[in-house]
Design a protein around this motif. Structure first.
Motif, PDB file in Angstrom:
ATOM      1  N   VAL A  31       0.825  -1.411  -0.161  1.00 37.40           N
ATOM      2  CA  VAL A  31       0.059  -0.391  -0.052  1.00 37.40           C
ATOM      3  C   VAL A  31       0.814   1.130   0.688  1.00 37.40           C
ATOM      4  CG1 VAL A  31      -2.397   1.501   1.066  1.00 37.40           C
ATOM      5  CG2 VAL A  31      -1.441  -1.515   0.999  1.00 37.40           C
ATOM      6  N   PRO A  32       0.993   2.264  -0.965  1.00 33.09           N
ATOM      7  CA  PRO A  32       1.927   2.603  -0.998  1.00 33.09           C
ATOM      8  C   PRO A  32       1.499   3.933   0.065  1.00 33.09           C
ATOM      9  CG  PRO A  32      -0.075   3.082  -2.972  1.00 33.09           C
ATOM     10  CD  PRO A  32      -0.455   2.243  -1.981  1.00 33.09           C
ATOM     11  N   SER A  33       0.381   4.784   0.189  1.00 33.97           N
ATOM     12  CA  SER A  33      -0.427   6.060   1.046  1.00 33.97           C
ATOM     13  C   SER A  33      -1.166   4.574   2.217  1.00 33.97           C
ATOM     14  CB  SER A  33      -0.412   6.392   0.826  1.00 33.97           C
ATOM     15  OG  SER A  33      -1.173   6.896  -0.326  1.00 33.97           O
ATOM     16  N   ARG A  34      -1.405   5.512   3.515  1.00 30.26           N
ATOM     17  CA  ARG A  34      -3.142   5.447   4.270  1.00 30.26           C
ATOM     18  C   ARG A  34      -3.740   5.646   3.353  1.00 30.26           C
ATOM     19  NH1 ARG A  34      -4.035   4.579   9.343  1.00 30.26           N
ATOM     20  NH2 ARG A  34      -6.034   5.361  10.171  1.00 30.26           N
ATOM     21  N   SER A  35      -5.023   4.434   2.706  1.00 26.54           N
ATOM     22  CA  SER A  35      -5.939   5.015   2.480  1.00 26.54           C
ATOM     23  C   SER A  35      -7.122   4.007   2.677  1.00 26.54           C
ATOM     24  CB  SER A  35      -5.560   3.246   0.540  1.00 26.54           C
ATOM     25  OG  SER A  35      -4.350   3.663   0.226  1.00 26.54           O
ATOM     26  N   ASP A  36      -8.220   3.960   2.330  1.00 31.60           N
ATOM     27  CA  ASP A  36     -10.057   3.409   2.561  1.00 31.60           C
ATOM     28  C   ASP A  36      -9.335   1.961   1.850  1.00 31.60           C
ATOM     29  OD1 ASP A  36     -10.820   5.245   4.616  1.00 31.60           O
ATOM     30  OD2 ASP A  36     -11.235   6.271   3.004  1.00 31.60           O
TER      31      ASP A  36
END
Length: 95
Positions: A31-36
């Protein structure tokens, strides 16, 4: 190995392992960045079978252990969805 990838803008979805699986499998994502994020399992007719995860995922390598005991033997689709991306892969359950 997912840890060897550099983070881009898209989530990298690895094939579940083991595959085929009997009672438990692991889905691994980068996951590249905090995501839903949501991870759902469907049968081949498109019916929703189970939700693996639904919520906020932190950036980095994420592993989700999936209990397959309630699934019959067969082929299923797992779908990983974010606001900007959808990725699907097949998994096989054996008994």
């Amino acid at each position: 190995v997912l840890s060897d990838y550099t983070l881009g803008e898209d989530i990298i979805v690895q094939q579940n392992y083991p595959n085929p699986a009997s009672y438990r499998t692991t889905i691994e994502l980068l996951v590249p960045s905090r995501s839903d994020l949501s991870i759902d399992v469907f049968d081949l007719l498109g019916r929703h079978i189970l939700t693996v995860f639904r919520g906020r995922a932190n950036a980095g390598l994420q592993q989700f252990s999936v209990n397959l005991r309630s699934l019959s033997a067969g082929t299923y689709v797992y779908r990983v969805r974010t606001a900007n991306q959808v990725s699907s892969k097949l998994m096989t359950v054996i008994r």
